[in-house]
Design an enzyme around this catalytic site. Structure first.
Site, PDB file in Angstrom:
ATOM      1  N   ASP A  90      32.600  23.919 -37.836  1.00  0.00           N
ATOM      2  CA  ASP A  90      31.518  24.229 -36.900  1.00  0.00           C
ATOM      3  C   ASP A  90      30.294  23.390 -37.272  1.00  0.00           C
ATOM      4  OD1 ASP A  90      29.909  25.398 -35.031  1.00  0.00           O
ATOM      5  OD2 ASP A  90      29.734  27.334 -36.070  1.00  0.00           O
ATOM      6  N   ASP A  96      31.280  21.441 -30.431  1.00  0.00           N
ATOM      7  CA  ASP A  96      30.936  21.364 -31.855  1.00  0.00           C
ATOM      8  C   ASP A  96      31.769  22.255 -32.761  1.00  0.00           C
ATOM      9  OD1 ASP A  96      29.736  23.805 -31.014  1.00  0.00           O
ATOM     10  OD2 ASP A  96      28.394  23.701 -32.727  1.00  0.00           O
ATOM     11  N   GLU A  97      32.881  22.743 -32.262  1.00  0.00           N
ATOM     12  CA  GLU A  97      33.690  23.678 -33.048  1.00  0.00           C
ATOM     13  C   GLU A  97      35.160  23.436 -32.789  1.00  0.00           C
ATOM     14  OE1 GLU A  97      33.422  28.119 -32.862  1.00  0.00           O
ATOM     15  OE2 GLU A  97      31.595  27.554 -31.806  1.00  0.00           O
TER      16      GLU A  97
HETATM   17 MG   LIG Z   1      27.859  25.122 -34.224  1.00  0.00          MG
END
Ligand SMILES: [Mg+2]
Length: 364
Positions: A11, A106-107
């Site tokens: 993350d 973003d993960e």
């Molecule tokens: Mg994040």
């Protein structure tokens, strides 16, 4: 094989805001709010750690964010940049395994039980990935390493930002026992409150309840809570195969001659295309009209829009405006088609919608 899986959840830390601070040095160390505008209705897409200290978080109305921190710096979101950084990160993931399941820009979950490097340590892989992400993008990421997705996701949050937390199989139960119920991924504020009312404050409390009892209180999700309180989560890491485009077309026995006929067909095609995009939870920026003349001469006309679209009326509007630039009426038409490319999954699109005025943004 022992059957124990090795799952990593990666993350990025305050992703959009960190990208802005990376690219604009004057923003570093400042409370930065991405999306929304000061004094305007709108919604925060992301907040830097400095801004979070004032209680600002994503999906909060900008007016409220400004109230909490009047000197916050508001910057517009640059999704093209975030997407391209997201692509760089993905390239790094794919060096280790094809089993990469992105949750958003973003993960992602990675299953590294068996990996391309033949590295038996998921912890070493996770740290190597974090350092490669930093070398490549100058951005930090946090990682959780665990035998399943649920635990990996919870773990990545523990030493955030720029940290890692590992839950080896033998620590799973003790980890869950001490975990406050609100920290369980999938347990939101409302459920947390209900759990508290039932006297459930930690994983240990949750584990004492029978499956039947949990189902009675929480429906089907109760069965999930029962399992995760025992550290069980069999969900697999499902790699998304990127679809490049979605299109529909139709060939006609009799050539189309009039604009009305062509418009009618384009409308039908646009409706069908909307249905397919919705079904695939997709929208796209580029709309292409395909057209074949009776002599089999085939042309395409593409137009890229500022935002992601899937609605039939928009697709139709773009297609018909292209049609008018062709020789369709002069030469007649044997085939018509509309394609949408430059696609995005709908759960990613939600972030784009944070940009919309609050009235349209509050539906999720
Ligand atoms: Mg994040």
């Amino acid at each position: 094989m022992s059957g124990v899986r090795k799952i990593i959840h990666i993350d990025m830390d305050a992703f959009f805001a960190s990208v802005e601070q990376r690219d604009f040095p004057h923003l570093r160390g400042k409370p930065v709010v991405v999306g929304g505008r000061p004094g305007k209705r709108g919604v925060v897409a992301a907040a830097s750690y400095e801004a979070r200290r004032f209680g600002i978080h994503s999906a909060m109305p900008s007016l409220q964010a400004q109230k909490r921190c009047p000197h916050a710096v508001f910057v517009p979101a640059r999704f093209d940049v975030y997407r391209s950084v997201s692509g760089q990160i993905r390239e790094i993931f794919l060096d280790y395994t094809e089993l990469v399941e992105p949750l958003s820009l973003d993960e992602a979950y990675l299953d590294v039980t068996e990996n391309k490097k033949g590295n038996p340590s998921a912890t070493l892989i996770a740290n190597e990935i974090r350092s490669r992400i930093f070398q490549k993008t100058r951005l930090t990421a946090s990682a959780g390493v665990a035998p399943n997705k649920f635990l990996a996701k919870v773990a990545s949050d523990i030493n955030k930002p720029n940290g890692i937390f590992v839950i080896p199989p033998k620590r799973v139960l003790s980890f869950i026992e001490q975990l406050p119920i609100g920290k369980f991924h999938g347990i939101g504020k409302a459920t947390e409150k209900r759990m508290h009312e039932l006297g459930i404050y930690t994983g240990a409390d949750l584990r004492q309840r029978t499956e039947r009892e949990l189902i009675r209180h929480f429906g089907k999700t109760g069965a999930y809570y029962y399992k995760i309180s025992r550290g069980q989560d069999d969900r697999e890491v499902v790699p998304h195969r990127e679809r490049k485009s979605v299109g529909v077309e139709e060939t006609f026995v009799d050539d189309l001659e009039t604009e009305e006929e062509m418009a009618h067909i384009l409308k039908t095609l646009a409706k069908e295309l909307e249905r397919r995009l919705k079904k695939g939870k997709l929208s796209g920026k580029t709309v292409t009209l395909k057209l074949r003349y009776p002599d089999f001469d085939t042309i395409t006309r593409a137009h890229t829009l500022d935002n992601y679209v899937f609605k039939a009326d928009v697709l139709f509007r773009v297609a018909i405006s292209h049609l008018k630039e062709t020789e369709a009426l002069k030469r007649r038409v044997r085939l018509l088609g509309i394609t949408v490319s430059n696609l995005e999954r709908t759960d990613i699109k939600r972030e784009v919608q944070l940009w919309l005025p609050f009235g349209q943004g509050e539906s999720f």
